[in-house]
Structure formats: structure tokens, C-alpha cells
Design an enzyme around this catalytic site. Structure first.
Site, PDB file in Angstrom:
ATOM      1  N   LYS A  91     -10.384 -31.243  -8.739  1.00 35.57           N
ATOM      2  CA  LYS A  91      -9.695 -31.086 -10.034  1.00 35.57           C
ATOM      3  C   LYS A  91      -8.383 -31.875 -10.065  1.00 35.57           C
ATOM      4  CE  LYS A  91     -10.170 -26.843 -11.521  1.00 35.57           C
ATOM      5  NZ  LYS A  91      -9.939 -25.401 -11.771  1.00 35.57           N
ATOM      6  N   LYS A 103      -6.493 -22.958  -1.854  1.00 42.29           N
ATOM      7  CA  LYS A 103      -6.752 -21.671  -2.499  1.00 42.29           C
ATOM      8  C   LYS A 103      -6.388 -20.571  -1.519  1.00 42.29           C
ATOM      9  CE  LYS A 103      -8.199 -20.204  -6.476  1.00 42.29           C
ATOM     10  NZ  LYS A 103      -7.978 -20.876  -7.755  1.00 42.29           N
ATOM     11  N   THR A 187      -4.600 -23.252 -20.052  1.00 34.98           N
ATOM     12  CA  THR A 187      -6.007 -23.505 -19.710  1.00 34.98           C
ATOM     13  C   THR A 187      -6.881 -23.511 -20.970  1.00 34.98           C
ATOM     14  OG1 THR A 187      -5.589 -22.504 -17.570  1.00 34.98           O
ATOM     15  CG2 THR A 187      -7.890 -22.819 -18.172  1.00 34.98           C
TER      16      THR A 187
END
Ligand code: NAD
Length: 416
Positions: A91, A103, A187
Site C-alpha cells: 500500500k 503491523k 479512508t
């Protein structure tokens, strides 16, 4: 059953066969750079002890410090954390952010914790991973069940450990702690900009669209609001209790008000609105389907019943590999998660930039910069699809990302 590394390998392989990348580099991206697993121990309010498994994965740092959220959820496991860190790597490269992917996660049901216990857990997480984190090293952000309050405790703990103020070590902070304007909308708004650009590029039909959203939380509700403001019809929405359907379009602002009151769609009673099973949203009669809830929702058993001609992946990995093949055969265009939901990480990057410069932007400026960045990424993916003559936008996005990652790895290792 296939492992996450089979999925990662498959996705990379689909892209790499169009590129001239040394096999060693390709192989190195099949596994994370670093993953740390720990056991966090905290005191409960009654002075007993509780422990939780926790992870931080830095998947690839070739393009810059790694970036990715911290998820607090009962189902979190190391494989999921590594898979999501891989997606963040792709991404960040697709959107041209100067970051690698990471993450974090804790296996915990936050509903079983008091507020004080949650704070202790947030601080314990940062203590355990402090040596991996930093503005030039790895920059965590919120994810499921880690909103602004959890990030505020984490940022404060990081500063306490180091004895100084590190504004840019974590993003997604509340505005009062140097967060960015526009992160809440980012988002959903990003997904809206991506879809508009796809329409402009001719990959989606330019007409009044009928759109369905699976899930109606933060991401879906903002995306739905912007699309409805443009005159499109939001015909179906769902939560875990029900799917609401009206072929003439639902009242989005009323749905948002209803959800703000923490009610379930099964209790939404309005004229001309059908209350259906939650999964009916996936097969509803619409042009665009936007899954914005959970992973693996469109799979081998329901993909051939999808009526939409375009899927906008607002959630991470809502379409399984098996489903994607079926959808491709049906001519359904899938706008991949690594592009469609990248608005969040783009505005997180803006927060990091603002924190480092000590200069804070108005919301309009954040939105405008987001629009520019995500429209460019969308155009790059569309151009890459044409240049490499690949069927899927996902493969095009992975080609775009891999080219950039491989170029950096090769530039750094010329003589090795
Ligand atoms: P959220 O918690 O605000 O909303 C999730 C929604 O999904 C809720 O409406 C919930 O009722 C619904 N839901 C849960 N189970 C469901 C089911 N079985 N059927 C239908 N609906 C169901 O979450 P969000 O922030 O809107 O994120 C949505 C998705 O987008 C998640 O997968 C998240 O990982 C992904 N995502 C979010 C961001 C972000 O910035 N928030 C960024 C990138 C990706």
C-alpha cells in the site's frame, strides 16, 4: 489449507512474472524482515494478573521507516499481523509514501477490559516494542479497537520511556496531541476519490450509480455520504444484524444519525426500506459493491451471485483468491484494497509530515493533498494495467509496488 505465505507468494508471483526482478529479491519479499512476539502481563483492577500475546511485524523497510496500525482483537494472531504488514508494504509503495510496511496486534477482547486495564495494556504494548518504534524507524497507528484514546496513552508512554517529546513516533493521535485534521474522514474520502478517478478513466461507467456497502462504520459511512452528495444512490447497507435495501436509494444522513445512536439496522423501520439478512448486501442489485467490514466476505461460494460490476475493496482482503478468479471470469472489476482504502495511511503520512515540520494544516488542505495523492496513485495503477496488459487492477498495483521496492533493494546492494 493454504497459509498466508501461500497467499503472499501467489500475489507477488502474479506481478513478478511481468517484471525482470532477480529471483533473490522476489524471494526475500516472501517473508517479513522482522517479527517480534511477546507476552504482555498487566494488573487487573482487582490486582490479579492477566497476560496477552502481542506482535509487531516490520515486513519490509527498504523504502523507509515502516508504518502500520496496532489491532486489539480476540482473533489477532501472528499470521494475520504478518499478512497485514505485507499489505501495508504494498500500500505504501502503490501510493508513493516514503514508508515500508508494518503491523501490530494484541490478542484481546477489549470489551472484557475496564478503561484502566485498557490503558495498562496500551502502555505495556509500547514498553515491549519501544526499541522497534520511532519516527525514523517504525510508526504505529490505530486499527481495530485502538482509537485516539489508546493512541494517546501509547504516545505518552513512548515519550515517558525516552524522556522527551516524540510527536512523529505514532500517528492517529487526537488533535489535542498533535494529530491531523481529516484523519476521521480519510479512508472513506479516499475510497470516494479512487472511485471517481476510476469513472474518469473509463473503468467504471459514468452514470448515476447504485451502490451497496457491507458494514456502515467509519469508512463506509463517510464514503457513502460523499457519493450520495454527488447524486449516486446508496441502495443497500448492512451491519452484523441486517441489510437495509431500497432500490430508489436510502437516506444516508438518516442512517449516519441512526448509527451514531449505536443502534442496529435490524431495528431501522422506515417506509420502502426492506430489512434483509446481513449477507444479502453482497448479492444486492447494484452497480458498485463496497465491502467495508471484514476479510474474506466474497468467496468461492458466493462470488458467482454478485450482481455488481465493480467491487471497491474498502476493507482489507474482503475478496478471496478463489472469488477473484470467478469475478474476473464474470468481467467484474475489483478495485484492490491496497489502493481503495489507502486514504487512511496517506493522511497518517500527512500527520507525520506536520509533526516533523511543526506546521499544522487546515482540513481543506489535508483533503486537497489527499485528493492529489490518491488520484495520482489511481492513475498510476490504471496506466500500469495498460502498460503491462494485465487483467486485474490488483496485479497492476502489485507490479507498481514491486518495481519500486525492488529498485531500492537493488540500488542499496549494488556490490553485494
Ligand atoms: P468500524 O468498526 O467503524 O465499522 C465496521 C462495520 O462493519 C460496522 O458497521 C459493523 O457493524 C460492520 N460489521 C461487522 N461485522 C459485520 C458483518 N458480519 N456483516 C456486515 N457488517 C458487519 O470499522 P472501519 O474503521 O469502518 O473499518 C472497516 C474496514 O476497513 C475494516 O476491515 C478495516 O480494517 C478497514 N480499514 C479501515 C481503515 C480506517 O482508517 N478506519 C483503513 C484501512 C482499512
Amino acid at each position: 489449507m493454504s497459509s498466508i505465505f501461500d497467499t503472499i507468494h501467489h500475489r507477488l508471483n502474479q506481478a513478478v512474472e511481468h517484471l525482470d526482478i532477480p529471483e533473490d529479491i522476489f524471494n526475500s519479499l516472501n517473508y517479513p524482515e522482522k517479527t517480534l512476539a511477546v507476552n504482555l502481563i498487566i494488573r487487573r483492577d482487582d490486582r490479579s494478573f492477566a497476560n496477552f500475546k502481542a506482535w509487531r511485524c516490520q515486513y519490509d523497510s527498504s523504502r523507509g521507516p515502516t508504518k502500520g496500525g496496532i489491532r486489539f482483537h480476540r482473533s489477532v494472531c501472528m499470521d494475520e499481523v504478518m499478512h497485514l504488514a505485507f499489505l501495508m508494504t504494498i500500500k505504501c509503495a502503490v501510493t508513493g509514501l516514503p514508508f515500508g510496511g508494518a503491523k501490530g496486534g494484541v490478542s484481546v477482547n477489549v470489551k472484557e477490559l475496564s478503561e484502566h486495564e485498557l490503558e495498562r495494556l496500551a502502555r505495556a504494548y509500547i514498553k515491549a516494542f519501544a526499541s522497534m518504534i520511532g519516527p525514523d524507524q517504525d510508526i504505529p497507528a490505530p486499527d481495530m479497537y485502538t482509537g485516539g484514546a489508546v493512541l494517546a496513552w501509547m504516545a505518552d508512554e513512548f515519550d515517558r520511556i525516552h524522556g522527551k517529546k516524540y510527536r512523529a513516533a505514532l500517528t492517529g493521535k487526537p488533535l489535542s496531541m498533535n494529530g491531523s485534521q481529516g484523519r476521521t474522514e480519510a479512508t472513506g474520502l479516499g475510497g470516494y476519490y479512487v472511485l471517481k478517478k476510476m469513472i474518469e478513466s473509463g473503468l467504471c461507467e459514468d452514470k448515476t450509480l447504485k451502490i451497496g456497502f457491507q458494514g456502515f462504520g467509519n469508512v463506509a459511512s463517510f464514503c457513502a455520504r460523499y457519493l450520495a452528495e454527488d447524486g449516486h444512490h446508496i441502495v443497500a447497507v448492512s451491519d452484523s444484524s441486517a441489510c437495509l435495501y431500497n432500490s430508489d436509494g436510502l437516506d444516508v444522513e438518516d442512517l449516519i444519525r441512526f448509527k451514531d445512536e449505536r443502534k442496529r439496522f435490524s431495528d431501522y423501520e422506515k417506509d420502502k426500506v426492506d430489512i434483509l439478512d446481513p449477507d444479502d448486501v453482497l448479492t444486492a442489485d447494484c452497480d458498485i459493491l463496497a465491502p467495508a467490514a471484514l476479510a474474506d466476505q466474497i468467496h468461492g461460494d458466493n462470488a458467482d451471485q454478485i450482481k455488481a460490476s465493480v467491487i471497491l475493496e474498502l476493507a482489507n482482503t474482503p475478496v478471496t483468491e478463489e472469488a477473484e478468479t470467478i469475478l474476473q471470469d464474470k468481467g467484474v472489476v475489483v478495485i484492490p484494497d491496497v489502493l481503495a482504502n489507502s486514504g487512511g495511511v496517506i493522511v497518517s503520512y500527512f500527520e507525520w509530515v506536520q509533526n516533523r515540520a511543526g506546521d499544522y494544516w487546515e482540513k481543506e488542505h489535508v483533503f486537497e493533498r489527499l485528493r492529489q495523492k490518491i488520484e495520482k496513485a489511481t492513475a498510476d495503477v490504471v496506466n500500469c494495467k495498460e502498460e503491462y496488459k494485465v487483467e486485474s487492477l490488483r496485479t497492476a498495483a502489485y507490479i507498481l509496488a514491486l518495481k519500486q521496492i525492488a529498485e531500492v533493494i537493488m540500488a542499496k546492494n549494488v556490490d553485494n
